[in-house]
Design a protein around this motif. Sequence first.
Motif, PDB file in Angstrom:
ATOM      1  N   UNK A  36      -9.079  -2.768   6.876  1.00 24.57           N
ATOM      2  CA  UNK A  36      -8.639  -3.775   7.847  1.00 24.57           C
ATOM      3  C   UNK A  36      -7.596  -4.719   7.262  1.00 24.57           C
ATOM      4  N   UNK A  37      -7.891  -5.277   6.100  1.00 29.00           N
ATOM      5  CA  UNK A  37      -6.938  -6.224   5.518  1.00 29.00           C
ATOM      6  C   UNK A  37      -5.679  -5.521   5.039  1.00 29.00           C
ATOM      7  N   UNK A  38      -5.793  -4.241   4.660  1.00 25.79           N
ATOM      8  CA  UNK A  38      -4.604  -3.481   4.251  1.00 25.79           C
ATOM      9  C   UNK A  38      -3.652  -3.294   5.429  1.00 25.79           C
ATOM     10  N   UNK A  39      -4.195  -2.966   6.595  1.00 23.16           N
ATOM     11  CA  UNK A  39      -3.363  -2.795   7.796  1.00 23.16           C
ATOM     12  C   UNK A  39      -2.676  -4.107   8.146  1.00 23.16           C
ATOM     13  N   UNK A  40      -3.427  -5.198   8.116  1.00 23.64           N
ATOM     14  CA  UNK A  40      -2.845  -6.511   8.427  1.00 23.64           C
ATOM     15  C   UNK A  40      -1.742  -6.859   7.428  1.00 23.64           C
ATOM     16  N   UNK A  41      -1.984  -6.617   6.153  1.00 22.23           N
ATOM     17  CA  UNK A  41      -0.989  -6.935   5.122  1.00 22.23           C
ATOM     18  C   UNK A  41       0.302  -6.147   5.336  1.00 22.23           C
ATOM     19  N   UNK A  42       0.187  -4.874   5.647  1.00 23.30           N
ATOM     20  CA  UNK A  42       1.384  -4.050   5.848  1.00 23.30           C
ATOM     21  C   UNK A  42       2.139  -4.482   7.097  1.00 23.30           C
ATOM     22  N   UNK A  43       1.425  -4.788   8.178  1.00 23.06           N
ATOM     23  CA  UNK A  43       2.092  -5.290   9.385  1.00 23.06           C
ATOM     24  C   UNK A  43       2.778  -6.624   9.095  1.00 23.06           C
ATOM     25  N   UNK A  44       2.111  -7.493   8.346  1.00 23.07           N
ATOM     26  CA  UNK A  44       2.712  -8.785   7.999  1.00 23.07           C
ATOM     27  C   UNK A  44       3.919  -8.608   7.094  1.00 23.07           C
ATOM     28  N   UNK A  45       3.887  -7.644   6.208  1.00 22.10           N
ATOM     29  CA  UNK A  45       5.050  -7.382   5.349  1.00 22.10           C
ATOM     30  C   UNK A  45       6.248  -7.013   6.214  1.00 22.10           C
ATOM     31  N   UNK A  46       6.023  -6.169   7.224  1.00 26.35           N
ATOM     32  CA  UNK A  46       7.125  -5.794   8.112  1.00 26.35           C
ATOM     33  C   UNK A  46       7.583  -6.976   8.956  1.00 26.35           C
ATOM     34  N   UNK A  47       6.660  -7.825   9.347  1.00 26.20           N
ATOM     35  CA  UNK A  47       7.005  -8.970  10.196  1.00 26.20           C
ATOM     36  C   UNK A  47       7.681 -10.090   9.410  1.00 26.20           C
ATOM     37  N   UNK A  48       7.217 -10.370   8.197  1.00 29.59           N
ATOM     38  CA  UNK A  48       7.648 -11.569   7.477  1.00 29.59           C
ATOM     39  C   UNK A  48       8.380 -11.301   6.165  1.00 29.59           C
ATOM     40  N   UNK A  49       8.423 -10.054   5.730  1.00 31.11           N
ATOM     41  CA  UNK A  49       9.173  -9.708   4.525  1.00 31.11           C
ATOM     42  C   UNK A  49       8.743 -10.516   3.324  1.00 31.11           C
ATOM     43  N   UNK A  50       9.708 -11.149   2.680  1.00 30.42           N
ATOM     44  CA  UNK A  50       9.448 -11.914   1.454  1.00 30.42           C
ATOM     45  C   UNK A  50       8.672 -13.204   1.712  1.00 30.42           C
ATOM     46  N   UNK A  51       8.492 -13.565   2.960  1.00 29.36           N
ATOM     47  CA  UNK A  51       7.752 -14.777   3.304  1.00 29.36           C
ATOM     48  C   UNK A  51       6.250 -14.528   3.411  1.00 29.36           C
ATOM     49  N   UNK A  52       5.796 -13.403   2.861  1.00 29.12           N
ATOM     50  CA  UNK A  52       4.375 -13.058   2.850  1.00 29.12           C
ATOM     51  C   UNK A  52       3.833 -13.146   1.433  1.00 29.12           C
ATOM     52  N   UNK A  53       2.648 -13.713   1.305  1.00 28.26           N
ATOM     53  CA  UNK A  53       1.930 -13.739   0.042  1.00 28.26           C
ATOM     54  C   UNK A  53       0.485 -13.346   0.331  1.00 28.26           C
ATOM     55  N   UNK A  54      -0.071 -12.461  -0.466  1.00 24.09           N
ATOM     56  CA  UNK A  54      -1.471 -12.071  -0.320  1.00 24.09           C
ATOM     57  C   UNK A  54      -2.310 -12.731  -1.399  1.00 24.09           C
ATOM     58  N   UNK A  55      -3.525 -13.071  -1.017  1.00 23.79           N
ATOM     59  CA  UNK A  55      -4.480 -13.669  -1.939  1.00 23.79           C
ATOM     60  C   UNK A  55      -5.668 -12.713  -2.075  1.00 23.79           C
ATOM     61  N   UNK A  56      -5.999 -12.362  -3.310  1.00 26.26           N
ATOM     62  CA  UNK A  56      -7.182 -11.559  -3.597  1.00 26.26           C
ATOM     63  C   UNK A  56      -8.215 -12.508  -4.176  1.00 26.26           C
ATOM     64  N   UNK A  57      -9.393 -12.546  -3.591  1.00 28.59           N
ATOM     65  CA  UNK A  57     -10.433 -13.464  -4.057  1.00 28.59           C
ATOM     66  C   UNK A  57     -11.712 -12.685  -4.370  1.00 28.59           C
TER      67      UNK A  57
END
Length: 83
Positions: A36-57
Amino acid sequence: MKDWKKIKQDLILFLKTEVEKAGLKKVTVGLSGGLDSAVVAILCKEAFGENLNCILMPSQFSSKSSIDDAIELCEKFDIKYEI
């Protein structure tokens, strides 16, 4: 039934629209290493490009493979991340 490319574009447009409505330019997403979070991250990468940061906790309950999967996804799709 809609084709997958149209669904993907609709999701990306939705993400962009909601972030713009909030007046934001950068996005941070929690990434667990799961599907689930992988799909969201990839969609966000396409939507926001370099303006995306992921946090692993990771916690004491996180498997090593889920952390490794999350890091691998970030590296493969050139997504900035922090642990």
